[in-house]
Design an enzyme around this catalytic site. Structure first.
Site, PDB file in Angstrom:
ATOM      1  N   ASP A  66      12.065  31.172  58.991  1.00  0.00           N
ATOM      2  CA  ASP A  66      12.962  32.324  59.007  1.00  0.00           C
ATOM      3  C   ASP A  66      12.499  33.406  59.969  1.00  0.00           C
ATOM      4  OD1 ASP A  66      10.833  32.593  57.160  1.00  0.00           O
ATOM      5  OD2 ASP A  66      11.837  34.240  56.138  1.00  0.00           O
ATOM      6  N   ASP A 213       5.907  39.478  57.096  1.00  0.00           N
ATOM      7  CA  ASP A 213       5.515  39.006  55.770  1.00  0.00           C
ATOM      8  C   ASP A 213       4.026  39.231  55.506  1.00  0.00           C
ATOM      9  OD1 ASP A 213       8.064  38.151  56.114  1.00  0.00           O
ATOM     10  OD2 ASP A 213       7.699  36.078  55.520  1.00  0.00           O
ATOM     11  N   HIS A 271      13.814  42.162  54.517  1.00  0.00           N
ATOM     12  CA  HIS A 271      13.325  40.846  54.093  1.00  0.00           C
ATOM     13  C   HIS A 271      13.550  40.637  52.593  1.00  0.00           C
ATOM     14  CE1 HIS A 271      10.526  37.354  53.734  1.00  0.00           C
ATOM     15  NE2 HIS A 271      10.923  37.142  54.993  1.00  0.00           N
TER      16      HIS A 271
END
Length: 304
Positions: A66, A213, A271
């Protein structure tokens, strides 16, 4: 000086209608940087009017799909459009192997120079620099090797204080650039006019910190301190903090804590996990800690 950010995608990995994975387009000091390239990024670039030819540097935070699976499609499309300008790709070690294998097996080698800058350091590194901009890595803590990126304007020229300059007939237009560069001016009688008496400080340089992330990581605070804007992932709300720990992601509250500790001016969060139907809850949670928080939304533009 200006900084403009377009959100091309801001959701987590699970495919959904109208929920695009991570990709951002940053305009800073006449540079046009693509940050992450999740699936479908090239369609989003078209949708929001970004000219492909402007993109010369792509920064990939990590190799999860992603955030990177759209890269081969974009590189291939550049080829179909007969691109000639070189393209620089910055990303984790292994990104060159992934892309070149796909190009090899599809017999789709680019006719333009494709240059990879593979990253493996676990401390912040300067990875791009020219006369106006610097880019540093922000080492993060995720399930695979991951970096964020800090984009910083360099300090610009000083500004002429024309009220002061006009007091001296000896200062001519041809002297202005030297004053902007910080030089003093010497009158014919030998008197030295200090630069700070003839000029004003330059505008405060702007900076953008992109934190992909990561688990909650206060160690990044010194790197991003006083940034104009921080984007920080918020996959979960604090009701799922245990899941955030397990998957090595962050909650909205944790992102806000980072923003507060780093004394940034603006926080953008994104996110979002697909399990949440109302992303407004992310903003509400973050604002309990850091008031100046905005939600990333696909197509939304932030200007500073």
């Amino acid at each position: 000086m200006s900084l403009k950010l377009t959100i091309l995608g801001c959701h987590s990995a699970t495919p959904r209608v109208n929920a695009n994975p991570t990709a951002q387009f940053l305009e800073i000091q006449n540079h046009h940087f693509l940050i992450d390239c999740g699936e479908g990024t090239q369609v989003q670039l078209r949708k929001y009017g970004v000219k492909f030819s402007k993109i010369k540097h792509i920064f990939i935070s990590h190799l999860h799909g992603d955030h990177s699976f759209g890269l081969i499609g974009l590189i291939s499309t550049f080829r179909l459009l007969n691109r000639e300008t070189e393209l620089h790709v910055y990303g984790p070690k292994g990104i060159k192997e992934i892309i070149t294998l796909q190009l090899k097996l599809s017999n789709s080698w680019t006719q333009y120079p494709l240059l990879f800058h593979e990253l493996s350091e676990t401390t912040s590194q300067l990875i791009f620099e020219d006369a106006t901009v610097e880019v540093y890595t922000i080492p993060l803590n995720h399930r695979v090797y991951t970096n964020g990126f800090l984009f910083k304007e360099k300090e610009g020229e000083r500004k002429l204080d024309m009220n002061a300059v006009f007091n001296y007939n000896e200062i001519e237009v041809c002297d202005y650039q030297n004053l902007k560069n910080g030089r003093d001016f010497i009158l014919k009688n030998g008197t030295v006019l200090k630069n700070e008496d003839l000029t004003l400080p330059p505008s405060k340089p702007k900076s953008y910190a992109f934190c992909s992330d990561t688990s909650y990581l206060p160690e990044i605070v010194p790197i991003i301190e006083n940034a104009t804007c921080l984007y920080h992932e918020t996959t979960f709300l604090k009701d799922k903090e245990n899941l955030a720990i397990t998957t090595m992601h962050s909650t909205a509250e944790q992102a806000a804590k980072i923003a507060k500790q780093a004394k940034v001016e603006q926080l953008i969060i994104g996110h979002y996990s697909g399990r949440y139907k109302n992303v407004d809850a992310f903003k509400a949670e973050a604002q309990t800690v850091f008031k100046n928080t905005e939600l990333a939304e696909t197509g939304k533009v932030f200007e500073f």
